[in-house]
Design an enzyme around this catalytic site. Structure first.
Site, PDB file in Angstrom:
ATOM      1  N   LYS A  42      78.194   7.374 106.059  1.00 55.16           N
ATOM      2  CA  LYS A  42      76.889   6.967 105.518  1.00 55.16           C
ATOM      3  C   LYS A  42      75.906   6.815 106.661  1.00 55.16           C
ATOM      4  O   LYS A  42      76.272   6.661 107.834  1.00 55.16           O
ATOM      5  CB  LYS A  42      77.005   5.652 104.740  1.00 55.16           C
ATOM      6  N   ASP A  79      80.966  -3.190 105.113  1.00 57.12           N
ATOM      7  CA  ASP A  79      80.531  -1.892 104.600  1.00 57.12           C
ATOM      8  C   ASP A  79      81.488  -1.331 103.544  1.00 57.12           C
ATOM      9  O   ASP A  79      81.124  -0.387 102.828  1.00 57.12           O
ATOM     10  CB  ASP A  79      80.400  -0.878 105.737  1.00 57.12           C
TER      11      ASP A  79
END
Length: 313
Positions: free
Chosen positions: A40, A165
């Protein structure tokens, strides 16, 4: 025990007078699964002052990109631990995959014997969430091969023990995009744009999360601040023309001050005509956003002459 996952084929049958058909069916036990873990980028990342629990709250947009690690998960008969093999880099004994395994065993009471082959393509310490993506992909694979069904709340409980995350990768499989808040556990998925062409530049600096937050704390304590979009406006800004983006990353000034190579990478990306550029996460990967694939590829070719790690996603 491995999950009874599927059956395949009829190898014989016989029809009797009452039209009853008896079939012999081969049933396979699923013991291996191959999965991908997508990286990401953070499009804007505001770090708020440290909380009493030791974490920092953040405000950010997370978006997955086409850069993947690969995991092959094998469940052996009996019980045992989790062994991780990675040919491309030396992993510490305690890593996000083994931490996920321990949290899974603690939650479920199971202790399957598992081996994992990990092919790393996402740079470690690059601010792209590689370790967290691996953890989320491994958890889903482990549930599949063991026939275990976990609620989203239970998966979040495991994420809480592994890394902030991980929440995003569990809630937003690739392709995915979300507005993220809290320590990372507050996820609001939004529609990802399909018109963004992103150049990644890897300066070759490993920035640990602990070091990065320490540098940000020092930077904020000095009274220096940046201007960020209001949290309620993050999605609106994301959907506006890229050249109008006013996102900022709290880590960028603090990390680039310690590692000037990051500052040079950012300057080089800007000079190639990117509509927006910044560092992802706590660094050190730098990215630029372009209006077209050709513009991004032209920029990659230019920067490849002076940067070893460049790719378009």
């Amino acid at each position: 025990m491995p999950a009874c996952f599927c059956y395949i084929g009829i190898i014989g049958d016989k029809t009797f007078d009452n039209n009853l058909k008896i079939c012999i069916i081969i049933v396979y036990m699923l013991t291996d699964i191959h999965v991908f873990a997508a990286a990401k980028i953070n499009i804007g990342l505001r770090v708020l002052p440290g909380r009493l629990d030791g974490f920092h709250a953040i405000e950010s947009i997370f978006q997955t990109v086409n850069l993947n690690d690969e995991l092959t998960v094998h469940v052996h008969s009996g019980t045992g631990g989790c062994r991780v093999e990675c040919a491309s880099m030396a992993l510490p004994d305690e890593n996000t995959v083994t931490s996920t395994y321990k949290a899974f065993c603690k939650l479920t009471g199971m202790s399957p014997a598992v081996s994992v082959e990990l092919k790393k393509r996402i740079p470690s310490g690059g601010g792209l969430g590689g370790g967290s993506a691996d953890a989320a992909a491994f958890l889903k694979a482990l549930c599949t091969v063991t026939g275990t069904s976990l609620s989203m709340e239970q998966q979040d409980e495991i994420a809480c023990e592994v890394g902030s995350d991980v929440f995003f990768f569990l809630h937003c499989p690739h392709p995915g995009c979300a507005v993220v808040a809290g320590r990372g556990e507050k996820i609001r998925p939004i529609t990802p744009r399909n018109d963004l062409h992103i150049l990644l530049v890897f300066p070759g600096v490993h920035s640990s999360t602990g070091e990065a937050y320490g540098l940000v704390d020092e930077y904020m304590a000095s009274g220096k601040t940046a201007v960020y979009p209001a949290f309620a406006e993050l999605e609106t800004v994301y959907n506006s023309p890229v050249r109008n983006w006013n996102f900022a990353n709290s880590f960028t000034p603090a990390i680039s001050r310690k590692y000037p190579v990051i500052r040079r990478a950012l300057a080089d990306v800007c000079r190639t005509g990117a509509g927006f550029s910044d560092m992802s996460g706590s660094g050190s990967t730098v990215f630029g956003v372009f209006d077209s694939a050709s513009a991004a590829e032209n920029a990659r070719r230019k920067l490849a002459q002076c940067w070893n790690g460049c790719m378009v996603v």
